[in-house]
Scaffold this motif. Structure first.
Motif, PDB file in Angstrom:
ATOM      1  N   ARG A  71     -21.572  -2.323  -4.393  1.00  0.00           N
ATOM      2  CA  ARG A  71     -22.132  -3.525  -3.818  1.00  0.00           C
ATOM      3  C   ARG A  71     -23.503  -3.315  -3.236  1.00  0.00           C
ATOM      4  NH1 ARG A  71     -20.021  -5.406   0.577  1.00  0.00           N
ATOM      5  NH2 ARG A  71     -19.290  -3.336   1.002  1.00  0.00           N
ATOM      6  N   SER A  72     -23.715  -2.164  -2.625  1.00  0.00           N
ATOM      7  CA  SER A  72     -24.978  -2.014  -1.894  1.00  0.00           C
ATOM      8  C   SER A  72     -26.162  -2.115  -2.830  1.00  0.00           C
ATOM      9  CB  SER A  72     -25.015  -0.702  -1.126  1.00  0.00           C
ATOM     10  OG  SER A  72     -24.094   0.189  -1.609  1.00  0.00           O
ATOM     11  N   ALA A  73     -25.946  -1.792  -4.085  1.00  0.00           N
ATOM     12  CA  ALA A  73     -27.037  -1.949  -5.032  1.00  0.00           C
ATOM     13  C   ALA A  73     -27.336  -3.426  -5.250  1.00  0.00           C
ATOM     14  CB  ALA A  73     -26.688  -1.282  -6.341  1.00  0.00           C
TER      15      ALA A  73
ATOM     16  N   VAL B  63     -33.247  -9.417   1.662  1.00  0.00           N
ATOM     17  CA  VAL B  63     -33.336  -9.042   3.066  1.00  0.00           C
ATOM     18  C   VAL B  63     -32.584 -10.055   3.937  1.00  0.00           C
ATOM     19  CG1 VAL B  63     -34.936  -8.612   4.961  1.00  0.00           C
ATOM     20  CG2 VAL B  63     -35.459  -7.789   2.690  1.00  0.00           C
TER      21      VAL B  63
ATOM     22  N   THR C 104     -27.042  -5.887  -2.932  1.00  0.00           N
ATOM     23  CA  THR C 104     -27.596  -6.605  -1.790  1.00  0.00           C
ATOM     24  C   THR C 104     -29.034  -6.188  -1.553  1.00  0.00           C
ATOM     25  OG1 THR C 104     -26.709  -4.896  -0.387  1.00  0.00           O
ATOM     26  CG2 THR C 104     -25.449  -6.926  -0.550  1.00  0.00           C
ATOM     27  N   THR C 105     -29.922  -6.658  -2.418  1.00  0.00           N
ATOM     28  CA  THR C 105     -31.318  -6.300  -2.226  1.00  0.00           C
ATOM     29  C   THR C 105     -32.032  -7.316  -1.349  1.00  0.00           C
ATOM     30  OG1 THR C 105     -31.641  -7.287  -4.369  1.00  0.00           O
ATOM     31  CG2 THR C 105     -31.729  -4.902  -4.259  1.00  0.00           C
TER      32      THR C 105
END
Lengths: 213, 243
Positions: B232-234, B239, B236-237
């Protein structure tokens, strides 16, 4: 029991507000921990060695993907001699640091590459580079997102009741159980959350617009 | 150390039924949330002031009042008010659905707004009916935008399911905690539980990645097989806040 007992509302309000102070305290301190720790994690994630970045990445991924409630209950069972409020703030802070680190990362990435190169050309030390050039630009972009996480944290502080921190929901449950007035206290507690969080959300939205997101 | 795992194996049927409760609440809650998200999100883009107003009020209400309180209200307060009692799992499904549906509505609204204006104009120029315009032109493009945010919400929903323990549904957390009480192995028990949620979250993420790939393919955007394993962290770009 039929109807809405206004007496219970009047009687429980002071108790709930007393608990609300603890809710706010936990939110503010938890946000501080998350804001500082998240920055540390984001900077560690940019370390030159993969020996640092890969574990950091895995740990943040793990913390983000697992339930806060389990982390809280587990931590409070393990560190059962620590004051629950401190455990709660630490767990909230660490949980949200895993999110804020991602926000900082995006913020740091958004600083143009030329800025890094300029620092190198001026032969600034890494410390000065971060302090004087990168962070002031990155943090400004990141503030609205941090604010949004603070609001989410605020809405998750009721979890702390489970580890017996006497915040608002703890008081609500206690009063509800003693007087069998769950309807009144939970409605009231919900309204207090709404009244506190809605204006803050509006403010954040304005701030985001002003900063051009 | 081994005590806990041997008990885990011994009590496997109960663990499995706990896992089933957790999955049920997650999937049903997500379905309800999805339906509500589309209904409220489309209403927010309506020309009718009434529809927009209703959507706004419902979304702000459920986003503003904390999931925890909503769940407790449904479980403790609703039976007193209406005389009608829900089973704990249904309580969870309704609360998760309403809460995450409200967050999802914002995602739907934002994604629909992000479809370029020219696409609307082209669809009008081609004389498509409003329904076909939405179904054939706008939604397929907006859908691709929505999926990463929906993945985030789905994981958050999964992470909210241990709340079921508090309203005495026998979910995964409840069962593992019972095993912990019987063996006294706190650290092992909670680490196992966390690992289980992590695996579930990652599996759900990969399913959503699959969905994203098929949605992108329909638009002619192909993505490599590598995108299926991305976490997931990829995704959530952005801001901006995710919830």
């Amino acid at each position: 029991m039929n109807g809405f007992d206004w007496n219970a509302v009047g009687e429980s309000l002071p108790l709930l507000l007393e608990g609300f102070r603890v809710t706010l305290l936990a939110t503010v301190l938890g946000t501080l921990v998350a804001a500082v720790l998240g920055l540390v994690v984001a900077m560690a994630g940019r370390a030159p060695s993969r020996l640092v970045t890969v574990p950091v990445r895995l740990v943040t991924e793990f913390v983000r993907s697992t339930p806060l409630l389990v982390q809280l209950v587990g931590a409070s069972a393990l560190f059962n001699t620590v004051e629950p409020l401190y455990t709660g703030i630490a767990v909230l802070g660490i949980h949200y640091a895993a999110y804020t680190s991602e926000v900082y990362r995006a913020g740091i990435d958004s600083v143009p590459k030329g800025q890094w190169e300029a620092c190198r050309a001026l032969s600034l030390s890494p410390r000065r580079t971060w302090q004087a050039v990168i962070l002031p630009q990155a943090v400004r972009n990141v503030l609205p997102a941090l604010g949004n996480y603070a609001i989410s944290m605020f809405k998750e502080t009721p979890f702390l009741a489970v580890i017996t921190v006497q915040e608002m929901v703890f008081e609500a449950r206690k009063y509800g159980a003693d007087h069998f007035a769950y309807t009144e206290v939970f409605t009231l507690a919900g309204l207090i959350f709404l009244v506190a969080s809605y204006p803050t959300s509006l403010l954040m939205r304005k701030l985001e617009k002003r900063l051009g997101h | 150390m081994s005590d806990f795992f041997s008990l885990l194996v011994e009590e496997f049927p109960r663990v499995r039924s706990g896992l089933w409760v957790t999955l049920q609440a997650t999937v049903l809650g997500a379905l309800l949330a999805g339906v509500l998200a589309f209904a409220l999100g489309l209403m927010a883009g309506s020309r009718l002031l009434l529809a927009r107003g209703v959507s706004r009020v419902v979304v702000e209400f459920f986003r503003g009042t904390s999931l925890y309180i909503q769940l407790f209200w449904l479980y403790y307060a609703m039976p007193l008010v209406t005389g009608y009692e829900l089973t704990p799992v249904i309580c969870g499904v309704v609360a998760f659905g309403l809460n995450f549906g409200a967050y999802g509505a914002e995602v739907v609204r934002g994604a629909i707004n992000s479809v370029p204006r020219g696409q609307y104009e082209a669809a009008i120029a081609l004389n498509l009916s409003p329904a076909r315009r939405l179904w054939k032109v706008i939604l397929p493009q907006a859908w691709v935008q929505m999926i990463p945010s929906f993945t985030n919400l789905l994981i958050q929903l999964l992470k909210a399911t241990p709340l079921l323990w508090l309203i005495s549904a026998a979910d995964l957390m409840t069962v593992v905690q019972q095993l912990r009480d019987r063996t006294g192995e706190t650290l092992t028990a909670y680490l196992t539980l966390l690992a289980a949620y992590f695996v579930l979250a990652y599996a759900l993420t990969m399913l959503m990645n699959l969905l994203e790939r098929s949605a992108k393919r329909r638009l002619g955007l192909d993505t490599g097989a590598k995108s299926l394993f991305k976490s997931r962290s990829a995704a959530t770009t952005a801001v901006g806040g995710t919830r």
